[in-house]
Design a protein around this motif. Structure first.
Motif, mmCIF file in Angstrom:
data_model
loop_
_atom_site.group_PDB
_atom_site.id
_atom_site.type_symbol
_atom_site.label_atom_id
_atom_site.label_comp_id
_atom_site.label_asym_id
_atom_site.label_seq_id
_atom_site.Cartn_x
_atom_site.Cartn_y
_atom_site.Cartn_z
ATOM 1 N N ARG A 184 0.734 -1.211 -0.054
ATOM 2 C CA ARG A 184 -0.066 -0.152 0.000
ATOM 3 C C ARG A 184 1.178 1.275 -0.006
ATOM 4 N N LYS A 185 0.483 2.312 -0.863
ATOM 5 C CA LYS A 185 1.275 3.359 -0.846
ATOM 6 C C LYS A 185 1.025 4.623 0.090
ATOM 7 N N PHE A 186 1.680 4.797 1.251
ATOM 8 C CA PHE A 186 1.207 5.821 1.977
ATOM 9 C C PHE A 186 1.736 7.383 1.768
ATOM 10 N N THR A 187 1.232 8.241 2.069
ATOM 11 C CA THR A 187 1.938 9.541 2.054
ATOM 12 C C THR A 187 2.233 9.941 3.542
ATOM 13 N N CYS A 188 3.523 10.674 3.587
ATOM 14 C CA CYS A 188 3.970 10.890 4.981
ATOM 15 C C CYS A 188 4.577 12.340 4.739
ATOM 16 N N TYR A 206 8.623 18.683 5.989
ATOM 17 C CA TYR A 206 9.147 17.796 4.978
ATOM 18 C C TYR A 206 8.045 16.925 4.529
ATOM 19 N N SER A 207 7.347 17.417 3.572
ATOM 20 C CA SER A 207 5.853 16.786 3.134
ATOM 21 C C SER A 207 6.098 16.058 1.795
ATOM 22 N N ASP A 208 4.864 15.418 1.370
ATOM 23 C CA ASP A 208 4.654 14.609 0.171
ATOM 24 C C ASP A 208 5.721 13.454 -0.068
ATOM 25 N N LEU A 209 5.940 12.881 1.056
ATOM 26 C CA LEU A 209 6.795 11.405 1.134
ATOM 27 C C LEU A 209 6.029 10.487 0.863
ATOM 28 N N LYS A 210 6.213 9.759 -0.586
ATOM 29 C CA LYS A 210 5.455 8.609 -0.924
ATOM 30 C C LYS A 210 6.446 7.263 -0.411
ATOM 31 N N ILE A 211 5.634 6.367 0.238
ATOM 32 C CA ILE A 211 6.431 5.305 0.732
ATOM 33 C C ILE A 211 5.455 4.146 0.870
ATOM 34 N N HIS A 212 5.933 3.108 0.366
ATOM 35 C CA HIS A 212 5.197 2.003 0.241
ATOM 36 C C HIS A 212 5.238 1.092 1.647
ATOM 37 N N ASP A 213 4.455 0.212 2.138
ATOM 38 C CA ASP A 213 4.423 -0.555 3.409
ATOM 39 C C ASP A 213 5.106 -1.902 3.486
ATOM 40 N N GLN A 214 5.910 -2.019 2.396
ATOM 41 C CA GLN A 214 6.620 -3.191 2.372
ATOM 42 C C GLN A 214 8.219 -3.073 2.488
ATOM 43 N N GLY A 215 8.535 -2.301 3.320
ATOM 44 C CA GLY A 215 9.951 -1.963 3.443
ATOM 45 C C GLY A 215 10.313 -0.704 2.765
ATOM 46 N N GLY A 216 9.373 -0.037 2.110
ATOM 47 C CA GLY A 216 9.802 1.334 1.534
ATOM 48 C C GLY A 216 10.388 2.552 2.342
ATOM 49 N N SER A 289 4.165 11.497 10.267
ATOM 50 C CA SER A 289 2.985 10.921 10.272
ATOM 51 C C SER A 289 2.605 10.431 8.731
ATOM 52 N N CYS A 290 1.963 9.185 8.768
ATOM 53 C CA CYS A 290 1.775 8.822 7.441
ATOM 54 C C CYS A 290 0.453 8.362 7.354
ATOM 55 N N TYR A 291 -0.362 8.317 6.131
ATOM 56 C CA TYR A 291 -1.652 8.061 6.124
ATOM 57 C C TYR A 291 -2.010 7.391 4.588
ATOM 58 N N LEU A 292 -3.091 6.838 4.453
ATOM 59 C CA LEU A 292 -3.580 6.438 2.975
ATOM 60 C C LEU A 292 -4.601 7.463 2.770
ATOM 61 N N GLN A 293 -5.159 8.314 3.579
ATOM 62 C CA GLN A 293 -6.062 9.348 3.107
ATOM 63 C C GLN A 293 -5.751 10.455 4.086
ATOM 64 N N SER A 294 -5.402 11.669 3.544
ATOM 65 C CA SER A 294 -5.288 12.795 4.292
ATOM 66 C C SER A 294 -6.460 13.482 5.154
ATOM 67 N N ASN A 295 -6.060 13.846 6.230
ATOM 68 C CA ASN A 295 -7.215 14.777 6.950
ATOM 69 C C ASN A 295 -7.969 15.753 6.290
ATOM 70 N N LYS A 296 -7.173 16.295 5.251
ATOM 71 C CA LYS A 296 -7.789 17.283 4.521
ATOM 72 C C LYS A 296 -9.215 16.919 3.445
ATOM 73 N N VAL A 297 -9.279 15.334 3.272
ATOM 74 C CA VAL A 297 -10.389 14.838 2.451
ATOM 75 C C VAL A 297 -11.022 13.915 3.220
ATOM 76 N N THR A 298 -10.586 13.659 4.238
ATOM 77 C CA THR A 298 -11.374 12.440 5.190
ATOM 78 C C THR A 298 -12.775 12.940 5.674
ATOM 79 N N THR A 299 -13.678 11.999 5.665
ATOM 80 C CA THR A 299 -15.046 12.419 6.066
ATOM 81 C C THR A 299 -15.166 12.436 7.632
ATOM 82 N N PRO A 300 -15.742 13.540 7.971
ATOM 83 C CA PRO A 300 -15.680 13.900 9.545
ATOM 84 C C PRO A 300 -16.627 12.943 9.942
ATOM 85 N N GLU A 301 -16.357 12.639 11.530
ATOM 86 C CA GLU A 301 -17.056 11.854 12.157
ATOM 87 C C GLU A 301 -17.292 11.676 13.607
#
Length: 302
Positions: A184-188, A206-216, A289-301
């Motif tokens: 899975r490709k995370f943004t960190c 230091y933003s927009d780091l693209k890191i996969h979760d298989q040792g990336g 911080s790493c995430y699949l979906q940014s807090n900017k676009v996540t659905t509030p809950e």
């Protein structure tokens, strides 16, 4: 009302109902029995499962950790659909050892004579190579394949494949079994220093780091000249790491530094459930911080 009028009304009602019946019978029927073969449905599932980037980082790491000989080489497998069809039939495959030029293959899904299995034909970039044909059948939670003898003639071809939602096991004649995990490709991003608690302190992101979760991992160079790496590893435990206790799979994040003398220092790591879609680590001097979906676009809950 006279009997004559009643009869006329009755006659008109009968005529009306008969007209509706005629119109209804002239309409094209909407068929209910549209059952397809098992293969047609399986093809759609296989086409959805195949695309992605795969690594055997878990296999390579744990082979060395458990002193298994020979330890499997590190491999990368990339599969992407050829075209924009919703249920693609053909795929481009790139597979190879780490540090070597990958082999390019093409795979095509089609029906087999047996409607219960699905045929996957793999062709090499070298047109003189004999195509390899694998026959997928559905098993408990995965698809398994049976191959023909042609698949054994080319070391770049798989002898057989097991495919599930998270794994693709690729059997070869040259390197044996390669146990791929889908990444899975995370943004960190990393903040230095790692402020917290609502304190209003200046920091650099230091933003927009693209890191996969298989040792990336991705490297950043700080304003003070430090070389830091953020690494993600989705651990698929093949062993337990403590007698009598079950090792649960996890997603781990590491902060690593390369020193001036070329040595490496691991500053710390965090881990969460392996299905987690975000992970963070605050060492105070750095916050990652790493995430699949940014807090900017996540659905509030709530």
């Amino acid at each position: 009302m006279s009997k004559f009028k009643k009869y006329k009304i009755y006659e008109l009602n009968v005529f009306f109902l008969m007209s509706l019946f005629v119109l209804a019978t002239n309409k094209p029927a909407i068929a209910q029995g549209q059952d397809t073969s098992r293969s047609e449905r399986d093809q759609q599932v296989i086409a959805a499962l195949l695309p992605g980037e795969y690594f055997n980082a878990n296999q390579s790491y744990f082979d060395k950790r458990t002193a298994k000989l020979p330890a499997q080489n590190a491999y990368k497998l990339a599969i992407r659909a050829a075209g924009n069809d919703r249920h693609p039939k053909s795929f481009k495959i790139s597979v190879g050892k780490k540090g070597e030029k990958p082999k390019e293959l093409v795979a095509v899904i089609s029906d087999a004579k047996n409607s219960d299995v699905t045929k996957l034909t793999i062709l090499s970039e070298n047109k003189s190579d004999t195509p390899c044909t694998l026959y997928f059948s559905r098993q408990a939670g995965q698809f398994g394949t049976v191959s023909n003898k042609d698949c054994n003639k080319n070391p770049s071809m798989p002898k057989s494949i097991e495919l599930s939602e998270r794994h693709l096991w690729w059997h070869t004649t040259s390197d044996g079994l390669i146990k791929f995990d889908k990444s899975r490709k995370f943004t960190c991003h990393a903040d230095i220093p790692g402020v917290g608690g609502g304190r209003n302190e200046p920091y650099k992101r230091y933003s927009d780091l693209k890191i996969h979760d298989q040792g990336g991992q991705e490297w950043i160079k700080t304003d003070t000249g430090r070389n830091l790496a953020i690494r993600l590893f989705r651990v698929d435990w093949p062993i337990n790491n403590f007698d009598g206790e079950f090792a649960r799979d996890s997603l781990a994040m590491y902060v690593i530094e390369k020193n001036r003398d070329g040595s490496f220092k691991e500053h710390g790591y965090a881990f969460v459930d392996d299905e987690a879609d975000r992970i963070g680590l605050n060492l105070k001097w750095i916050l990652v911080s790493c995430y699949l979906q940014s807090n900017k676009v996540t659905t509030p809950e709530m």
